[in-house]
Motif scaffolding. Structure first.
Motif, PDB file in Angstrom:
ATOM      1  N   MET A   1      -1.061   7.631  82.671  1.00  0.00           N
ATOM      2  CA  MET A   1      -2.117   8.001  82.108  1.00  0.00           C
ATOM      3  C   MET A   1      -2.292   7.800  80.627  1.00  0.00           C
ATOM      4  O   MET A   1      -3.346   7.185  80.303  1.00  0.00           O
ATOM      5  CB  MET A   1      -2.798   9.298  82.621  1.00  0.00           C
ATOM      6  CG  MET A   1      -3.167   9.602  83.927  1.00  0.00           C
ATOM      7  SD  MET A   1      -4.604   8.655  84.325  1.00  0.00           S
ATOM      8  CE  MET A   1      -5.793   9.274  82.964  1.00  0.00           C
ATOM      9  N   PHE A   2      -1.416   7.720  79.981  1.00  0.00           N
ATOM     10  CA  PHE A   2      -1.260   7.478  78.567  1.00  0.00           C
ATOM     11  C   PHE A   2      -1.779   6.049  78.217  1.00  0.00           C
ATOM     12  O   PHE A   2      -2.458   5.764  77.423  1.00  0.00           O
ATOM     13  CB  PHE A   2       0.007   8.092  77.890  1.00  0.00           C
ATOM     14  CG  PHE A   2       0.218   7.838  76.403  1.00  0.00           C
ATOM     15  CD1 PHE A   2      -0.379   8.491  75.583  1.00  0.00           C
ATOM     16  CD2 PHE A   2       0.971   6.651  75.948  1.00  0.00           C
ATOM     17  CE1 PHE A   2      -0.363   8.336  74.265  1.00  0.00           C
ATOM     18  CE2 PHE A   2       0.942   6.357  74.823  1.00  0.00           C
ATOM     19  CZ  PHE A   2       0.374   7.120  73.802  1.00  0.00           C
TER      20      PHE A   2
ATOM     21  N   ALA B   1      -6.148   0.964  78.492  1.00  0.00           N
ATOM     22  CA  ALA B   1      -6.588  -0.163  78.970  1.00  0.00           C
ATOM     23  C   ALA B   1      -7.896  -0.168  80.000  1.00  0.00           C
ATOM     24  O   ALA B   1      -8.508  -1.199  80.239  1.00  0.00           O
ATOM     25  CB  ALA B   1      -5.252  -0.574  80.153  1.00  0.00           C
ATOM     26  N   ALA B   2      -8.417   1.064  80.314  1.00  0.00           N
ATOM     27  CA  ALA B   2      -9.513   0.934  81.080  1.00  0.00           C
ATOM     28  C   ALA B   2     -10.603   0.443  80.321  1.00  0.00           C
ATOM     29  O   ALA B   2     -10.861   0.817  79.272  1.00  0.00           O
ATOM     30  CB  ALA B   2      -9.820   2.656  81.469  1.00  0.00           C
TER      31      ALA B   2
ATOM     32  N   ASP C   1      10.354  17.119  81.037  1.00  0.00           N
ATOM     33  CA  ASP C   1      10.305  15.748  80.851  1.00  0.00           C
ATOM     34  C   ASP C   1       8.856  15.017  81.211  1.00  0.00           C
ATOM     35  O   ASP C   1       8.395  15.872  82.061  1.00  0.00           O
ATOM     36  CB  ASP C   1      11.275  15.132  81.773  1.00  0.00           C
ATOM     37  CG  ASP C   1      12.845  15.463  81.257  1.00  0.00           C
ATOM     38  OD1 ASP C   1      13.078  15.856  80.276  1.00  0.00           O
ATOM     39  OD2 ASP C   1      13.700  15.639  81.953  1.00  0.00           O
ATOM     40  N   VAL C   2       8.787  13.884  80.814  1.00  0.00           N
ATOM     41  CA  VAL C   2       7.600  13.317  81.037  1.00  0.00           C
ATOM     42  C   VAL C   2       7.461  12.872  82.718  1.00  0.00           C
ATOM     43  O   VAL C   2       8.307  12.267  83.046  1.00  0.00           O
ATOM     44  CB  VAL C   2       7.260  11.958  80.188  1.00  0.00           C
ATOM     45  CG1 VAL C   2       5.969  11.267  80.670  1.00  0.00           C
ATOM     46  CG2 VAL C   2       7.253  12.401  78.691  1.00  0.00           C
ATOM     47  N   THR C   3       6.460  13.018  83.420  1.00  0.00           N
ATOM     48  CA  THR C   3       6.345  12.539  84.686  1.00  0.00           C
ATOM     49  C   THR C   3       5.668  11.139  84.676  1.00  0.00           C
ATOM     50  O   THR C   3       4.961  10.961  83.759  1.00  0.00           O
ATOM     51  CB  THR C   3       5.486  13.511  85.507  1.00  0.00           C
ATOM     52  OG1 THR C   3       4.170  13.520  85.038  1.00  0.00           O
ATOM     53  CG2 THR C   3       6.016  15.003  85.576  1.00  0.00           C
TER      54      THR C   3
ATOM     55  N   VAL D   1     -11.499   5.846  88.375  1.00  0.00           N
ATOM     56  CA  VAL D   1     -10.879   5.047  89.728  1.00  0.00           C
ATOM     57  C   VAL D   1      -9.303   5.175  89.377  1.00  0.00           C
ATOM     58  O   VAL D   1      -8.381   5.456  90.326  1.00  0.00           O
ATOM     59  CB  VAL D   1     -11.365   3.953  90.040  1.00  0.00           C
ATOM     60  CG1 VAL D   1     -10.564   3.223  91.212  1.00  0.00           C
ATOM     61  CG2 VAL D   1     -12.789   4.060  90.551  1.00  0.00           C
ATOM     62  N   GLY D   2      -9.005   4.742  88.210  1.00  0.00           N
ATOM     63  CA  GLY D   2      -7.541   4.659  87.623  1.00  0.00           C
ATOM     64  C   GLY D   2      -6.861   6.029  87.958  1.00  0.00           C
ATOM     65  O   GLY D   2      -5.437   6.108  88.414  1.00  0.00           O
ATOM     66  N   LYS D   3      -7.622   6.840  87.265  1.00  0.00           N
ATOM     67  CA  LYS D   3      -6.789   8.404  87.424  1.00  0.00           C
ATOM     68  C   LYS D   3      -6.565   8.838  88.945  1.00  0.00           C
ATOM     69  O   LYS D   3      -5.434   9.314  89.230  1.00  0.00           O
ATOM     70  CB  LYS D   3      -7.570   9.333  86.743  1.00  0.00           C
ATOM     71  CG  LYS D   3      -7.235  10.743  86.630  1.00  0.00           C
ATOM     72  CD  LYS D   3      -8.199  11.667  85.907  1.00  0.00           C
ATOM     73  CE  LYS D   3      -7.552  13.121  85.787  1.00  0.00           C
ATOM     74  NZ  LYS D   3      -7.503  13.817  86.783  1.00  0.00           N
TER      75      LYS D   3
END
Length: 475
Positions: A128-129, A134-135, A120-122, A143-145
């Motif tokens: 991140m997708f 949006a970054a 399943d998707v975490t 930084v967002g990662k």
């Protein structure tokens, strides 16, 4: 008085815990998953053991399993295991060389592999997708990662802006900019630093955030949890009814937005060990064969018996391995028999539950079943630990049917689980404007024939996760 040494012979009786007996006790106590893991370990360390190929639902497979069970019973009556192995009519299907696989086997393996590796998707993957679109630049994406990967399983940020700035080497303004983007992702509320910020973010997503709601969340969340609505109304300057309406809006929000996604924790599914079905006015108990491993002695090692006659070391090795394998098979069969006998006695004793529901559950102890089956209480405890029963009313842990309780007006024992059902029924039917107090519940239960104290009612209510009357009240 005589002093000195003397040599005497005396006869005593004592129980010796042999390795085989310890293994049998462990196997009885294992639940389905633990037993499967243990069997796989034994197959790895004992080359003589072999697991029958699964072919659930096929009549021929049922016959083979029945024949294997019959052979195992015959085995226990025979002392010469070599003779048993020689006379066993096993085919060569249990020992196949990998080079003999066919296309159908390859397809089955591929299908199994796909089911195993699929996941399943975490929450980090889901975020991140979205974040990559949006970054604004690579620095923001980096930084967002870092922020997304530092979120806990509920979706909350575990590091401060200063700590993230120091770890990534960017300014705190850039960190706040990336965090603001994350707050705009789905599910709403991720990236919050506490429950208050999480609720505010969700209300902003829904365009429902008002000054009064913001003040209630920031300053009166504890009062809201304690249902002190009049205190909130006085502080905010609105009516109690308006506070009630705001409280209903907040209760619709998700305090843990990340829990809807997969985590690294292993999901364990319940496989019932016993199936109880109604038939011809009675109840039939059957062991779920799919939850029990079916083992046999490999036919390949049966062929080595001819060589063992002239090789003492090989003969000794095969003797030890085969004896160990047969004892394991016997222990598994004994486990199934013990569970079957215990559950049959439970179903007989709790027949009213299966007929009329949980409110008719009777008091039942390990001693009652031990005397009925003719085994020790510790054996009953091991046979029900972690085991589940499937019946027309659902899937229950077998321990559910064992509980203390109270006496009714007829002097018969009523299970505590039954009393809890009556309490839940009374609370479900209460007037929310005037919820029932614990003392009032005591009085209503007395009318039904239950003699129970107020403290016991409060204890059962807490165990069911039901709030007190002051916190259940609606205005």
């Amino acid at each position: 008085m005589k002093l000195g040494y003397d040599l005497t012979i005396e006869q005593t009786q004592k129980l010796v815990m042999t390795p085989e007996l310890i293994q049998a006790i462990q196997i009885l106590q294992f639940n389905t998953q633990e037993l499967e893991s243990y069997v796989q370990e034994q197959i790895l360390v004992n080359p003589v053991l072999e697991q029958n190929p699964e072919d659930a639902g096929a009549p021929e497979n049922d016959r083979v399993q029945h024949d294997d069970h019959k052979e195992n019973q015959e085995l226990q009556r025979e002392l010469d295991w070599k003779e048993y192995i020689r006379n066993s009519q096993y085919d060569e299907a249990g020992y196949r060389d990998y080079s003999g696989r066919n296309q159908e086997d390859d397809e089955n393996r591929a299908s199994i592999y796909e089911r195993v590796v699929s996941n399943d998707v975490t929450l980090p993957e889901h975020l991140m997708f979205q974040f990559q679109f949006a970054a604004r630049n690579n620095a923001c994406r980096r930084v967002g990662k870092y922020i997304i990967e530092s979120l806990d399983e509920n979706g909350y940020m575990t590091s401060s802006i200063g700590e993230i700035s120091c770890a990534t080497g960017v300014s705190e303004d850039k960190v706040s900019e990336a965090l603001e983007i994350i707050h705009g992702l789905e599910p709403p509320g991720v990236g919050a630093r506490d429950i208050r910020e999480c609720l505010l973010i969700q209300l902003e997503h829904r365009n429902e955030l008002t000054d009064n709601l913001k003040k209630l969340i920031l300053d009166h969340l504890e009062d809201l949890a304690a249902n002190r609505l009049s205190v909130i109304a006085k502080a905010v300057g609105v009516s109690v009814k308006e506070v009630q309406e705001m409280a209903d809006v907040i209760k619709c929000l998700e305090p843990k937005p990340g829990r809807q996604f997969a985590t690294e924790m292993e999901t364990k599914y319940i496989i019932p060990d016993v199936i109880v079905e109604k038939s011809d006015g009675g109840y039939v108990v059957t062991i779920n064969e799919s939850s029990s491993p079916h083992l046999k002695v490999s036919s390949y090692y049966r062929k080595l018996l001819n060589d063992a006659e002239s090789d003492s070391q090989l003969s000794e090795y095969l003797s030890e391995r085969i004896s160990s394998a047969l004892w394991l098979i016997k222990s598994i069969e004994q486990r199934k028999e013990t569970i079957f006998n215990v559950v049959t006695a439970v179903v007989k004793y709790q027949r009213d539950f299966f007929e009329y529901g949980s409110k008719h559950l009777k008091v039942l102890t390990l001693k009652d079943i031990a005397e009925e089956v003719g085994i020790h209480e510790s054996t009953v405890s091991r046979s029900i630990s972690g085991k589940y029963l499937q019946c027309p009313r659902g899937v229950y842990e077998i321990k559910y049917f064992f509980s203390a309780g109270v006496s009714d007006s007829k002097g018969e024992g009523i299970s505590s689980n039954s009393v809890k059902e009556f309490i839940r029924e009374l609370i479900d039917e209460e007037n929310p404007m005037k919820p029932l107090s614990d003392q009032k519940i005591v009085e209503l239960l007395e009318e039904k024939g239950f003699n129970i104290s107020r403290r016991t009612v409060a204890k059962y209510r807490d165990e069911m996760g039901i709030l007190s009357s002051s916190k259940r009240r609606r205005y």
